[in-house]
Design a protein around this motif. Structure first.
Motif, short mmCIF file in Angstrom:
data_model
loop_
_atom_site.label_atom_id
_atom_site.label_comp_id
_atom_site.label_asym_id
_atom_site.label_seq_id
_atom_site.Cartn_x
_atom_site.Cartn_y
_atom_site.Cartn_z
N ALA A 73 0.80 -1.22 0.00
CA ALA A 73 0.00 0.00 0.00
C ALA A 73 0.84 1.27 0.00
N MET A 74 2.06 1.20 0.54
CA MET A 74 2.85 2.41 0.70
C MET A 74 4.14 2.42 -0.09
N SER A 75 4.52 1.31 -0.70
CA SER A 75 5.84 1.27 -1.31
C SER A 75 5.86 0.48 -2.61
N TYR A 76 6.84 0.82 -3.41
CA TYR A 76 7.13 0.08 -4.63
C TYR A 76 8.64 -0.06 -4.69
N GLU A 275 11.47 5.74 10.80
CA GLU A 275 12.37 5.26 9.75
C GLU A 275 13.02 3.96 10.23
N PRO A 276 12.89 2.85 9.47
CA PRO A 276 13.28 1.55 10.02
C PRO A 276 14.73 1.15 9.79
N TYR A 277 15.46 1.81 8.89
CA TYR A 277 16.75 1.28 8.46
C TYR A 277 17.96 2.09 8.93
N GLU A 295 3.21 8.34 -12.14
CA GLU A 295 3.15 6.98 -11.61
C GLU A 295 3.53 6.95 -10.14
N HIS A 296 4.64 7.61 -9.77
CA HIS A 296 5.15 7.49 -8.40
C HIS A 296 4.92 8.74 -7.56
N GLY A 316 8.79 4.56 -1.39
CA GLY A 316 8.72 3.62 -0.29
C GLY A 316 9.76 3.86 0.79
N ASP A 317 10.68 4.80 0.56
CA ASP A 317 11.73 5.11 1.53
C ASP A 317 11.48 6.47 2.15
#
Length: 328
Positions: A73-76, A275-277, A295-296, A316-317
Motif C-alpha cells: 500500500a505504501m511502497s514500490y 524510519e526503520p533502516y 506513476e510514483h 517507499g523510503d
C-alpha cells in the motif's frame, strides 16, 4: 503478458480495490499476491537504466535486467534477479509472527524463500552486480532476516495531543487514521494524518515523538512552502531531463519561476512513521500527486524539528538511498 500492464497497483491496495490485482496475478504466471491482496509481486524485465519496461516506445532497449517488483500500500521496490534463469512463478504470504511478506521465487527447479529486508540487503537494484554475483546472492536467499515475532496489537484507537483520537485502519492493523486536520503549510487545506507501521505494544515512545513532529509541521506556513519551491522545481526538472522532451510535458518545461511549480501539485495526506533502516527517527511524509511523475507521485519529508529533509518520488523510503532527494 510482460508484467507492466497494471497502473498504480499501490492505490488499488491502499483503497481496498484488490479484485483487479488478484485477477491479474491469476492470469500472469510470473505474478503473485498474498491471500488478502495486500502485496503484489511481479517478475518482469526492466530497461537497463530506467524504471520502465524495455518495450516502452519512448525508451526502447535491446538489453534488459530481470527484476522482481514488490508493491504494497505504501511502497514500490524492485530487486535485480539473475538473468540466466528461467523463472516459473512467485508467491507471497504474510508471516503472522512479523506481519511482513514472505516471498518464494521459483526458477528452473530452484525455489528460494526470502523477504523484502533480505532482498534489500542482497539484491538491491542500486548496487551494481555482475551476473555471477546476482546468482550467488539469489542462491543464498533463505529468509533468515527480519524474523522477530511481532507483539499482538490489542487496542483499536490511539490518542494524540495534537490530533486527538486516531482509529485503527480496517485493512492494516498497524495503521492509525486521524480526522482531517487543517494545515497552514497548505493554506489551510485539511488532510488526514496516518500513523503507519506503528505497534503500540512495541514502540512506547512513538506517540510522543509523533506529536512533536506534527506540532512542528503544523507551525509551518505557506511562506515556508514557497521557500521550498526550488527543491520541488528541481525534482520536476531532473525528472524531465531524465525522460527527455515530450510534447505532453511542454507546459512543465516552460516553467521558469520555481514558485509556480505548486500549481502542478495536489496534496493527498500525511503519513507519520519511524524510519526503520538508518536513524530510526520519526518523520512526516506529505504525500502528493504531481503532473510530471504521474506513476510514483511526489513526497515531502519533514523531520521532528519540522525541517524539510527530502523531496522525491514516493519510492517507499523515508531517507533517500545514497542521498537521493535529500536536502543538505
Amino acid at each position: 503478458m510482460n508484467g507492466w500492464e497494471l497502473e498504480k497497483p499501490n492505490e488499488d491496495i491502499l483503497f481496498g480495490k484488490k479484485k483487479r490485482i488478484k485477477e491479474y496475478a491469476q492470469q500472469n504466471p510470473l505474478a503473485g499476491t498474498d491471500k488478502k491482496g495486500d502485496v503484489l509481486l511481479i517478475i518482469r524485465k526492466y530497461h537497463p537504466s530506467l524504471n520502465c519496461s524495455p518495450d516502452d516506445p519512448l525508451y526502447r532497449s535491446d538489453t534488459y535486467r530481470m527484476c522482481l517488483a514488490y508493491y504494497d500500500a505504501m511502497s514500490y521496490s524492485y530487486f535485480e534477479l539473475p538473468s540466466g534463469l528461467h523463472y516459473t512463478g512467485v508467491e507471497a504470504r504474510i508471516d503472522k509472527n512479523t506481519g511482513k511478506a514472505i516471498i518464494t521465487i521459483h526458477a528452473d527447479g530452484i525455489s528460494r524463500t526470502t523477504n523484502v529486508t533480505e532482498l534489500y540487503q542482497k539484491l538491491s537494484n542500486t548496487t551494481p552486480m555482475d551476473e555471477d554475483a546476482k546468482m550467488a546472492a539469489f542462491i543464498s536467499l533463505d529468509n533468515t532476516v527480519n524474523t522477530v515475532k511481532r507483539a499482538a496489537i490489542e487496542v483499536t484507537e490511539v490518542q494524540s495531543e495534537i490530533l486527538g483520537t486516531l482509529l485503527q485502519d480496517e485493512q492494516f492493523d498497524d495503521w492509525w487514521i486521524s480526522a482531517p486536520t487543517a494545515i497552514p503549510y497548505l493554506d489551510g487545506q485539511a488532510l488526514i494524518f496516518t500513523y503507519t507501521d506503528f505497534n503500540p505494544a512495541e514502540d512506547k515512545a512513538f506517540i510522543t515523538e509523533a506529536d512533536e513532529t506534527i506540532r512542528n509541521f503544523l507551525s509551518l506556513t505557506a511562506i515556508d512552502r514557497l521557500a521550498a519551491s526550488a527543491h520541488v522545481y528541481k525534482n520536476c526538472m531532473e525528472f524531465l531531463d531524465a525522460i527527455g522532451y515530450n510534447e505532453e510535458e511542454d507546459a512543465l518545461w516552460k516553467i521558469k519561476d520555481p514558485q509556480q511549480i505548486w500549481r502542478q501539485v495536489r496534496y493527498n495526506q500525511c503519513y507519520v512513521s519511524r524510519e526503520p533502516y538508518e536513524d530510526q527517527q520519526v518523520y512526516l511524509r506529505l504525500s502528493c500527486e504531481c503532473n510530471w511523475e504521474q506513476e510514483h507521485g511526489l513526497q515531502l519529508v519533514f523531520n521532528k524539528q519540522g525541517k524539510l529533509v527530502r523531496v522525491s518520488a514516493e519510492d517507499g523510503d523515508i531517507l533517500g538511498y545514497e542521498g537521493d532527494g535529500m536536502i543538505s
